[in-house]
Write a protein that holds these residues in place. Structure first.
Motif, short mmCIF file in Angstrom:
data_model
loop_
_atom_site.label_atom_id
_atom_site.label_comp_id
_atom_site.label_asym_id
_atom_site.label_seq_id
_atom_site.Cartn_x
_atom_site.Cartn_y
_atom_site.Cartn_z
N SER A 22 76.82 -36.62 53.56
CA SER A 22 77.27 -35.78 54.67
C SER A 22 76.09 -35.18 55.42
CB SER A 22 78.20 -34.68 54.14
OG SER A 22 77.61 -33.98 53.06
N THR A 23 75.12 -34.64 54.70
CA THR A 23 73.99 -33.99 55.37
C THR A 23 73.20 -34.95 56.22
OG1 THR A 23 73.75 -32.20 53.74
CG2 THR A 23 71.78 -32.83 54.97
N THR A 24 72.79 -36.08 55.65
CA THR A 24 71.93 -37.00 56.40
C THR A 24 72.67 -37.60 57.60
OG1 THR A 24 72.48 -38.67 54.72
CG2 THR A 24 70.37 -37.58 54.53
N VAL A 25 73.95 -37.90 57.44
CA VAL A 25 74.72 -38.43 58.57
C VAL A 25 74.87 -37.38 59.66
CG1 VAL A 25 76.97 -39.29 59.29
CG2 VAL A 25 75.93 -40.16 57.20
N PHE A 26 75.14 -36.14 59.28
CA PHE A 26 75.32 -35.09 60.29
C PHE A 26 74.03 -34.84 61.06
CE2 PHE A 26 78.94 -33.00 57.64
CZ PHE A 26 79.80 -34.01 58.03
N VAL A 27 72.90 -34.87 60.38
CA VAL A 27 71.62 -34.70 61.08
C VAL A 27 71.39 -35.86 62.05
CG1 VAL A 27 69.10 -34.73 60.78
CG2 VAL A 27 70.52 -33.30 59.29
N GLY A 109 71.99 -23.91 58.30
CA GLY A 109 72.91 -23.52 57.23
C GLY A 109 73.79 -24.61 56.71
N SER A 110 75.08 -24.32 56.56
CA SER A 110 76.01 -25.20 55.87
C SER A 110 76.21 -26.51 56.60
CB SER A 110 77.38 -24.51 55.74
OG SER A 110 77.29 -23.33 54.98
N SER A 111 76.29 -27.60 55.85
CA SER A 111 76.67 -28.89 56.42
C SER A 111 78.14 -28.84 56.78
CB SER A 111 76.42 -30.02 55.41
OG SER A 111 75.05 -30.19 55.18
N ASN A 112 78.47 -29.35 57.98
CA ASN A 112 79.85 -29.27 58.45
C ASN A 112 80.00 -30.19 59.65
OD1 ASN A 112 82.16 -28.03 60.14
ND2 ASN A 112 82.33 -26.96 58.18
N GLU A 278 78.68 -28.85 47.98
CA GLU A 278 78.42 -29.63 49.19
C GLU A 278 78.51 -28.80 50.46
OE1 GLU A 278 79.50 -33.98 51.14
OE2 GLU A 278 80.70 -33.21 49.47
N TRP A 279 79.45 -27.85 50.52
CA TRP A 279 79.77 -27.19 51.78
C TRP A 279 79.40 -25.72 51.83
CZ3 TRP A 279 80.55 -31.28 54.53
CH2 TRP A 279 81.25 -32.37 53.99
N GLY A 280 79.27 -25.06 50.69
CA GLY A 280 79.05 -23.62 50.66
C GLY A 280 77.64 -23.22 51.07
N PHE A 281 77.50 -21.95 51.47
CA PHE A 281 76.22 -21.40 51.93
C PHE A 281 75.65 -20.44 50.89
CE2 PHE A 281 73.85 -18.04 54.20
CZ PHE A 281 72.90 -18.80 54.86
N ASP A 282 74.39 -20.65 50.52
CA ASP A 282 73.69 -19.75 49.61
C ASP A 282 73.06 -18.64 50.44
OD1 ASP A 282 71.94 -18.43 47.89
OD2 ASP A 282 71.36 -20.25 46.83
N PRO A 283 73.50 -17.38 50.28
CA PRO A 283 73.01 -16.30 51.15
C PRO A 283 71.53 -15.98 50.98
CG PRO A 283 74.43 -15.42 49.42
CD PRO A 283 74.55 -16.91 49.36
N GLU A 306 85.62 -19.11 55.82
CA GLU A 306 85.91 -19.24 54.38
C GLU A 306 86.01 -20.68 53.92
OE1 GLU A 306 89.22 -16.95 53.14
OE2 GLU A 306 88.33 -15.02 53.71
N ASP A 307 86.70 -21.51 54.66
CA ASP A 307 86.95 -22.90 54.28
C ASP A 307 86.18 -23.80 55.24
OD1 ASP A 307 88.51 -25.58 54.47
OD2 ASP A 307 89.44 -24.62 52.73
N PRO A 308 85.58 -24.90 54.77
CA PRO A 308 84.84 -25.78 55.69
C PRO A 308 85.66 -26.22 56.89
CG PRO A 308 84.45 -26.45 53.42
CD PRO A 308 85.52 -25.39 53.38
N ARG A 309 86.98 -26.35 56.71
CA ARG A 309 87.83 -26.82 57.78
C ARG A 309 88.21 -25.73 58.78
NH1 ARG A 309 90.61 -29.76 52.76
NH2 ARG A 309 90.46 -27.59 52.11
N ASP A 310 87.89 -24.47 58.46
CA ASP A 310 88.21 -23.38 59.37
C ASP A 310 87.42 -23.45 60.67
OD1 ASP A 310 90.03 -22.29 57.62
OD2 ASP A 310 88.67 -20.77 56.82
N LEU A 311 86.27 -24.12 60.65
CA LEU A 311 85.44 -24.20 61.85
C LEU A 311 86.02 -25.16 62.88
CD1 LEU A 311 82.78 -23.10 63.06
CD2 LEU A 311 81.61 -25.07 62.04
#
Length: 478
Positions: A22-27, A109-112, A278-283, A306-311
């Motif tokens: 997910s990360t490499t494809v999104f970048v 930040g978070s991959s999404n 995979e999706w959460g953010f470390d503060p 809260e949820d990756p799909r909320d965006l």
């Protein structure tokens, strides 16, 4: 070239960073758009291999299933090389993908997948916090305690070489069942920006520019294995977190369908909940961004959910506002599944993007919830990522078709072999090849939305989306 290597693609990433994740494809998708380019074949496949890739569904199902496992295994590194990996090289690879020019903001930040479409709407780069390190090893998919023990033995050298990351060892015997038999998943979260990200911000961020922290607050039960090392069973998808640790009727039926002896997974009790692997953010990263922002007088904004799909609804409504600014139609929705994102063609076809994290029932339900809350769409189209397994919680092709039927005029799938799903190996190539023919509208690519307008819309709560837009915790120094 072996057929299995088609799925892994041509390696362009540093050792230890998979070509497909997910990360490499999104970048890659974000960077391709910022270069003014389309994003075919997940940015990996050589053009001469496309004819071969488009014929893979003719293979028997057992061979297609094997392609997923062997293709993923080709991406793994040897356990003995873990101490030689430097996550700073991953960050350097990320910034090297982007055109070096001035930007009004940079997203960190978070991959999404919806975050990709937000970055391209604003015309800015995305710098991910999370990277996957896949490691070769052979293990039964349901051998949870064995994988925990394996990770405990092998994590030390990697963490010693990379003291600024947290290691979220992940094992999903449901959705990733094919892969975890061949690979260990070390998902790493950067707790600092590192030299590459800091230097990139200093180079490209325009005076008065903003660092936008993309903070997904989604968490998951985890087992503490030591300083900055945790183990996560399962992940976002068709099962609830507790089903992985406690069992359920759905888990029992799934294990029976896979020929497993047990009807639940044998796993230690989790110690607590931490950011999902995979999706959460470390503060911890926010703290370092605020430090750099104070030193260099950057503006910091936080976009949290809260949820990756909320965006996804939030970004979709922003696109509707942007197209309305150009007096263009706002009634075509393009649902893009997991890694099958295409920001350039989304805007070229005048489509409103909506990202579905996976192909599961909760993803369909999130989409249907959005469709009930917004103005109707005349057209609704969708890609559908195929992972080669009838996993627990998978939404059927009929279930997806029913959701797309909310279109007032027409809609359907893009690049999906409905008879082959979820063993539709070809979709990873066909989604892009079929897109221009399936969605035949054409519009000029609009200019990026001005950051000030985005700021006003976000503050006003565009679309009543479940996101929070706020200033950074520390004020600017002047």
């Amino acid at each position: 070239m072996r057929v299995s290597s088609i799925l892994a693609g041509d390696r362009t990433t540093p050792d230890g960073l998979p070509n497909f994740d997910s990360t490499t494809v999104f970048v890659r998708a974000t960077a391709s758009y910022l270069r003014g380019e389309a994003f075919p074949d997940l940015g990996m496949l050589r053009p001469q291999l496309r004819p071969v890739a488009k014929r893979l569904n003719h293979l028997p199902r057992r061979f297609r299933t094997g392609l997923y496992a062997s293709g993923g295994a080709n991406e793994g590194i040897d356990p003995g090389d873990l101490g030689n990996l430097d996550v700073e090289r991953f960050r350097k690879w990320v910034v090297d993908q982007y055109p070096e020019r001035g930007y009004p903001a940079v997203i960190v930040g978070s991959s999404n997948g919806a975050g990709v479409h937000l970055a391209t709407l604003l015309g800015v780069p995305f710098l991910p916090q999370t990277f996957l390190v896949p490691i070769k090893r052979s293990m039964e998919a349901d051998a949870i305690r064995e994988d925990i023990s394996w990770g405990t033995r092998h994590a030390g050298p990697f963490l010693q070489a990379n003291p600024d990351v947290s290691l979220h060892q992940m094992h999903d015997p449901n959705q990733d069942r094919l892969m975890v038999q061949k690979l260990a998943y070390f998902r790493t979260k950067c707790r600092t920006l590192g030299d590459a990200y800091e230097s990139f911000l200093e180079t490209v961020l325009e005076p008065g520019g903003s660092v936008v922290l993309l903070e997904c607050e989604y968490d998951w039960p985890a087992i503490d294995l030591g300083p900055h090392h945790s183990f996560q069973l399962g992940g976002l998808g068709g099962l609830d977190p507790e089903e992985y640790y406690r069992g359920s009727d759905r888990v029992a039926r799934f294990l029976a369908s896979q020929g497993a002896d047990a009807r639940s997974w044998d796993v230690p009790e989790p110690n607590g909940r931490i950011p999902e692997a995979e999706w959460g953010f470390d503060p911890a990263l926010r703290t370092d961004v605020e430090r750099v922002a104070t030193e260099r007088d950057y503006d910091v904004r936080r976009l949290s959910f809260e949820d990756p799909r909320d965006l996804s609804p939030f970004v979709a409504e922003l696109y509707r506002r942007r197209y309305a600014d150009y007096n263009r139609p706002t009634d075509r929705l393009f649902v893009q599944s997991f890694a099958l994102v295409e920001p350039w063609w989304t805007q070229r076809t005048g489509s409103v993007p909506y990202w579905a994290a996976f192909n599961t029932r909760p993803d369909v339900e999130h989409l249907e919830s959005y469709l009930r809350s917004t103005e109707p769409y005349d057209e609704i189209w969708a890609t559908l990522f195929a992972h080669g397994l009838e996993s627990a919680g998978l939404a059927s092709i009929d279930r997806w078709r029913s959701a797309l039927a909310a279109a007032r005029d027409r809609g359907g799938f893009v690049g999906v072999d409905e008879a082959a799903f979820p063993f539709d190996v070809e979709t990873h190539v066909r989604y892009h090849a079929d897109l221009p023919e399936t969605i035949d509208a054409r519009h000029p690519i609009p200019s990026p939305m001005a950051f000030g307008r985005f700021d006003r819309l976000a503050r006003d709560g565009v679309g009543d989306a479940a996101v929070d837009w706020s200033d950074g915790a520390r004020p600017r120094s002047h």
